[in-house]
Design a protein around this motif. Structure first.
Motif, PDB file in Angstrom:
ATOM      1  N   CYS A  80      21.546   0.851 -17.497  1.00 57.28           N
ATOM      2  CA  CYS A  80      22.287   1.131 -18.727  1.00 57.28           C
ATOM      3  C   CYS A  80      23.781   1.302 -18.467  1.00 57.28           C
ATOM      4  O   CYS A  80      24.521   1.781 -19.332  1.00 57.28           O
ATOM      5  CB  CYS A  80      21.708   2.360 -19.409  1.00 57.28           C
ATOM      6  SG  CYS A  80      20.078   2.038 -20.109  1.00 57.28           S
ATOM      7  N   GLY A  81      24.230   0.934 -17.269  1.00 60.35           N
ATOM      8  CA  GLY A  81      25.659   0.911 -16.984  1.00 60.35           C
ATOM      9  C   GLY A  81      26.230   2.086 -16.233  1.00 60.35           C
ATOM     10  O   GLY A  81      27.437   2.136 -15.981  1.00 60.35           O
ATOM     11  N   TYR A  82      25.417   3.042 -15.852  1.00 60.10           N
ATOM     12  CA  TYR A  82      25.926   4.174 -15.081  1.00 60.10           C
ATOM     13  C   TYR A  82      25.875   3.830 -13.594  1.00 60.10           C
ATOM     14  O   TYR A  82      25.012   3.069 -13.162  1.00 60.10           O
ATOM     15  CB  TYR A  82      25.101   5.431 -15.356  1.00 60.10           C
ATOM     16  CG  TYR A  82      25.213   5.889 -16.785  1.00 60.10           C
ATOM     17  CD1 TYR A  82      26.378   6.500 -17.245  1.00 60.10           C
ATOM     18  CD2 TYR A  82      24.174   5.690 -17.690  1.00 60.10           C
ATOM     19  CE1 TYR A  82      26.485   6.910 -18.571  1.00 60.10           C
ATOM     20  CE2 TYR A  82      24.282   6.103 -19.007  1.00 60.10           C
ATOM     21  CZ  TYR A  82      25.437   6.706 -19.435  1.00 60.10           C
ATOM     22  OH  TYR A  82      25.550   7.111 -20.741  1.00 60.10           O
ATOM     23  N   GLY A  83      26.780   4.425 -12.811  1.00 61.88           N
ATOM     24  CA  GLY A  83      26.786   4.127 -11.386  1.00 61.88           C
ATOM     25  C   GLY A  83      27.378   5.249 -10.559  1.00 61.88           C
ATOM     26  O   GLY A  83      28.058   6.140 -11.091  1.00 61.88           O
ATOM     27  N   PRO A  84      27.136   5.222  -9.254  1.00 63.63           N
ATOM     28  CA  PRO A  84      27.671   6.251  -8.354  1.00 63.63           C
ATOM     29  C   PRO A  84      29.186   6.395  -8.481  1.00 63.63           C
ATOM     30  O   PRO A  84      29.909   5.403  -8.540  1.00 63.63           O
ATOM     31  CB  PRO A  84      27.276   5.758  -6.966  1.00 63.63           C
ATOM     32  CG  PRO A  84      26.059   4.917  -7.207  1.00 63.63           C
ATOM     33  CD  PRO A  84      26.331   4.240  -8.531  1.00 63.63           C
ATOM     34  N   GLY A  85      29.649   7.643  -8.586  1.00 63.03           N
ATOM     35  CA  GLY A  85      31.066   7.929  -8.671  1.00 63.03           C
ATOM     36  C   GLY A  85      31.681   7.745 -10.048  1.00 63.03           C
ATOM     37  O   GLY A  85      32.855   8.050 -10.251  1.00 63.03           O
ATOM     38  N   GLN A  86      30.914   7.283 -11.011  1.00 63.40           N
ATOM     39  CA  GLN A  86      31.449   6.999 -12.352  1.00 63.40           C
ATOM     40  C   GLN A  86      31.830   8.285 -13.075  1.00 63.40           C
ATOM     41  O   GLN A  86      31.054   9.238 -13.132  1.00 63.40           O
ATOM     42  CB  GLN A  86      30.418   6.239 -13.169  1.00 63.40           C
ATOM     43  CG  GLN A  86      30.885   5.898 -14.566  1.00 63.40           C
ATOM     44  CD  GLN A  86      29.835   5.119 -15.329  1.00 63.40           C
ATOM     45  OE1 GLN A  86      28.845   4.674 -14.789  1.00 63.40           O
ATOM     46  NE2 GLN A  86      30.072   4.954 -16.612  1.00 63.40           N
ATOM     47  N   ARG A  87      33.028   8.296 -13.663  1.00 58.75           N
ATOM     48  CA  ARG A  87      33.469   9.419 -14.485  1.00 58.75           C
ATOM     49  C   ARG A  87      32.719   9.344 -15.806  1.00 58.75           C
ATOM     50  O   ARG A  87      32.676   8.309 -16.453  1.00 58.75           O
ATOM     51  CB  ARG A  87      34.967   9.336 -14.739  1.00 58.75           C
ATOM     52  CG  ARG A  87      35.504  10.496 -15.529  1.00 58.75           C
ATOM     53  CD  ARG A  87      37.030  10.324 -15.714  1.00 58.75           C
ATOM     54  NE  ARG A  87      37.604  11.409 -16.441  1.00 58.75           N
ATOM     55  CZ  ARG A  87      37.676  11.474 -17.776  1.00 58.75           C
ATOM     56  NH1 ARG A  87      37.199  10.506 -18.524  1.00 58.75           N
ATOM     57  NH2 ARG A  87      38.239  12.510 -18.368  1.00 58.75           N
ATOM     58  N   THR A 119      24.215  12.328 -23.923  1.00 57.92           N
ATOM     59  CA  THR A 119      24.722  10.973 -24.131  1.00 57.92           C
ATOM     60  C   THR A 119      24.010   9.977 -23.215  1.00 57.92           C
ATOM     61  O   THR A 119      23.619   8.888 -23.647  1.00 57.92           O
ATOM     62  CB  THR A 119      26.243  10.929 -23.888  1.00 57.92           C
ATOM     63  OG1 THR A 119      26.878  11.839 -24.791  1.00 57.92           O
ATOM     64  CG2 THR A 119      26.805   9.536 -24.081  1.00 57.92           C
ATOM     65  N   MET A 120      23.828  10.353 -21.954  1.00 58.12           N
ATOM     66  CA  MET A 120      23.141   9.470 -21.010  1.00 58.12           C
ATOM     67  C   MET A 120      21.705   9.200 -21.461  1.00 58.12           C
ATOM     68  O   MET A 120      21.251   8.057 -21.456  1.00 58.12           O
ATOM     69  CB  MET A 120      23.157  10.075 -19.599  1.00 58.12           C
ATOM     70  CG  MET A 120      24.534  10.150 -18.971  1.00 58.12           C
ATOM     71  SD  MET A 120      24.536  11.059 -17.404  1.00 58.12           S
ATOM     72  CE  MET A 120      24.076   9.733 -16.279  1.00 58.12           C
ATOM     73  N   SER A 121      21.006  10.244 -21.861  1.00 59.90           N
ATOM     74  CA  SER A 121      19.605  10.063 -22.276  1.00 59.90           C
ATOM     75  C   SER A 121      19.522   9.235 -23.557  1.00 59.90           C
ATOM     76  O   SER A 121      18.616   8.415 -23.711  1.00 59.90           O
ATOM     77  CB  SER A 121      18.884  11.401 -22.413  1.00 59.90           C
ATOM     78  OG  SER A 121      19.467  12.195 -23.406  1.00 59.90           O
ATOM     79  N   GLN A 122      20.473   9.416 -24.472  1.00 62.49           N
ATOM     80  CA  GLN A 122      20.480   8.625 -25.706  1.00 62.49           C
ATOM     81  C   GLN A 122      20.718   7.149 -25.413  1.00 62.49           C
ATOM     82  O   GLN A 122      20.069   6.278 -25.999  1.00 62.49           O
ATOM     83  CB  GLN A 122      21.542   9.143 -26.677  1.00 62.49           C
ATOM     84  CG  GLN A 122      21.155  10.436 -27.350  1.00 62.49           C
ATOM     85  CD  GLN A 122      22.282  11.016 -28.184  1.00 62.49           C
ATOM     86  OE1 GLN A 122      23.441  10.644 -28.074  1.00 62.49           O
ATOM     87  NE2 GLN A 122      21.920  11.975 -29.041  1.00 62.49           N
ATOM     88  N   ARG A 123      21.630   6.856 -24.496  1.00 59.51           N
ATOM     89  CA  ARG A 123      21.910   5.463 -24.152  1.00 59.51           C
ATOM     90  C   ARG A 123      20.671   4.789 -23.562  1.00 59.51           C
ATOM     91  O   ARG A 123      20.346   3.656 -23.898  1.00 59.51           O
ATOM     92  CB  ARG A 123      23.073   5.366 -23.170  1.00 59.51           C
ATOM     93  CG  ARG A 123      23.412   3.919 -22.828  1.00 59.51           C
ATOM     94  CD  ARG A 123      24.391   3.822 -21.682  1.00 59.51           C
ATOM     95  NE  ARG A 123      25.750   3.678 -22.178  1.00 59.51           N
ATOM     96  CZ  ARG A 123      26.795   3.582 -21.371  1.00 59.51           C
ATOM     97  NH1 ARG A 123      26.643   3.647 -20.063  1.00 59.51           N
ATOM     98  NH2 ARG A 123      28.005   3.430 -21.866  1.00 59.51           N
ATOM     99  N   VAL A 124      19.966   5.492 -22.690  1.00 57.97           N
ATOM    100  CA  VAL A 124      18.743   4.935 -22.100  1.00 57.97           C
ATOM    101  C   VAL A 124      17.687   4.721 -23.180  1.00 57.97           C
ATOM    102  O   VAL A 124      17.043   3.674 -23.232  1.00 57.97           O
ATOM    103  CB  VAL A 124      18.211   5.836 -20.959  1.00 57.97           C
ATOM    104  CG1 VAL A 124      16.818   5.406 -20.523  1.00 57.97           C
ATOM    105  CG2 VAL A 124      19.172   5.804 -19.768  1.00 57.97           C
ATOM    106  N   ALA A 125      17.517   5.691 -24.062  1.00 55.76           N
ATOM    107  CA  ALA A 125      16.511   5.559 -25.131  1.00 55.76           C
ATOM    108  C   ALA A 125      16.834   4.388 -26.056  1.00 55.76           C
ATOM    109  O   ALA A 125      15.938   3.620 -26.419  1.00 55.76           O
ATOM    110  CB  ALA A 125      16.417   6.858 -25.930  1.00 55.76           C
ATOM    111  N   GLU A 126      18.092   4.241 -26.430  1.00 59.32           N
ATOM    112  CA  GLU A 126      18.485   3.133 -27.312  1.00 59.32           C
ATOM    113  C   GLU A 126      18.294   1.781 -26.635  1.00 59.32           C
ATOM    114  O   GLU A 126      17.912   0.810 -27.273  1.00 59.32           O
ATOM    115  CB  GLU A 126      19.941   3.311 -27.748  1.00 59.32           C
ATOM    116  CG  GLU A 126      20.137   4.453 -28.710  1.00 59.32           C
ATOM    117  CD  GLU A 126      21.605   4.817 -28.912  1.00 59.32           C
ATOM    118  OE1 GLU A 126      22.492   4.140 -28.337  1.00 59.32           O
ATOM    119  OE2 GLU A 126      21.856   5.795 -29.638  1.00 59.32           O
ATOM    120  N   SER A 127      18.553   1.726 -25.347  1.00 56.32           N
ATOM    121  CA  SER A 127      18.478   0.461 -24.615  1.00 56.32           C
ATOM    122  C   SER A 127      17.060   0.082 -24.211  1.00 56.32           C
ATOM    123  O   SER A 127      16.713  -1.097 -24.198  1.00 56.32           O
ATOM    124  CB  SER A 127      19.363   0.549 -23.369  1.00 56.32           C
ATOM    125  OG  SER A 127      19.259  -0.605 -22.599  1.00 56.32           O
TER     126      SER A 127
END
Length: 141
Positions: A80-87, A119-127
């Motif tokens: 879903c677009g998240y990655g190590p070190g990401q702000r 926000t992270m959990s919502q993005r995963v659920a939507e995707s």
């Protein structure tokens, strides 16, 4: 060491610590990843159809100790677009070692940290249609 031989306890313990450190699973005493709570989402339960879709996309799926299928929270976050070190928000970012660990910098607040997890959990659920549940407990609500 020969297969089937028990290593000395100190050697086995050192190997476990080295493995956990290499996979970003140990708490560093200093540096950008030192302020964290560890993994922030449980590996989510998935149904058979979701498990099949995840496997087809290359995701690990496993059966937990109760016979339930579970997907990989880290894999889902990365897809879903998240990655190590990401702000993620002011003072909050993914660990430099692994996406599933979220760190808190000097500017982080509890509200920003919780909003980030939401926000992270919502993005995963939507995707994906798969719900992630935060592991840290939110007190006082």
């Amino acid at each position: 060491m020969q297969l089937g031989i028990r290593p000395p306890l100190a050697e086995a313990a050192a190997a476990v610590v080295a493995d956990r450190k290499a996979r970003g699973l140990s708490l560093p005493s200093a540096g950008p990843d030192a302020r964290q709570v560890g993994s922030v989402f449980l590996n989510p339960p998935v149904n058979a159809a979701q498990a099949e879709r995840l496997r087809a996309a290359g995701s690990p799926v496993f059966s937990d100790g109760y016979g339930r299928l579970r997907g990989s929270a880290g894999w889902l976050l990365e897809r879903c677009g998240y990655g190590p070190g990401q702000r993620l928000s002011p003072g909050v970012r993914c660990s430099t070692a692994r996406t599933l660990t979220v760190t808190a910098g000097e500017q982080a607040t509890a509200a920003a940290f919780w909003l980030t997890l939401t926000t992270m959990s919502q993005r995963v659920a939507e995707s994906t249609g798969i719900a992630l549940h935060p592991e840290p407990a939110r007190l006082g609500t």
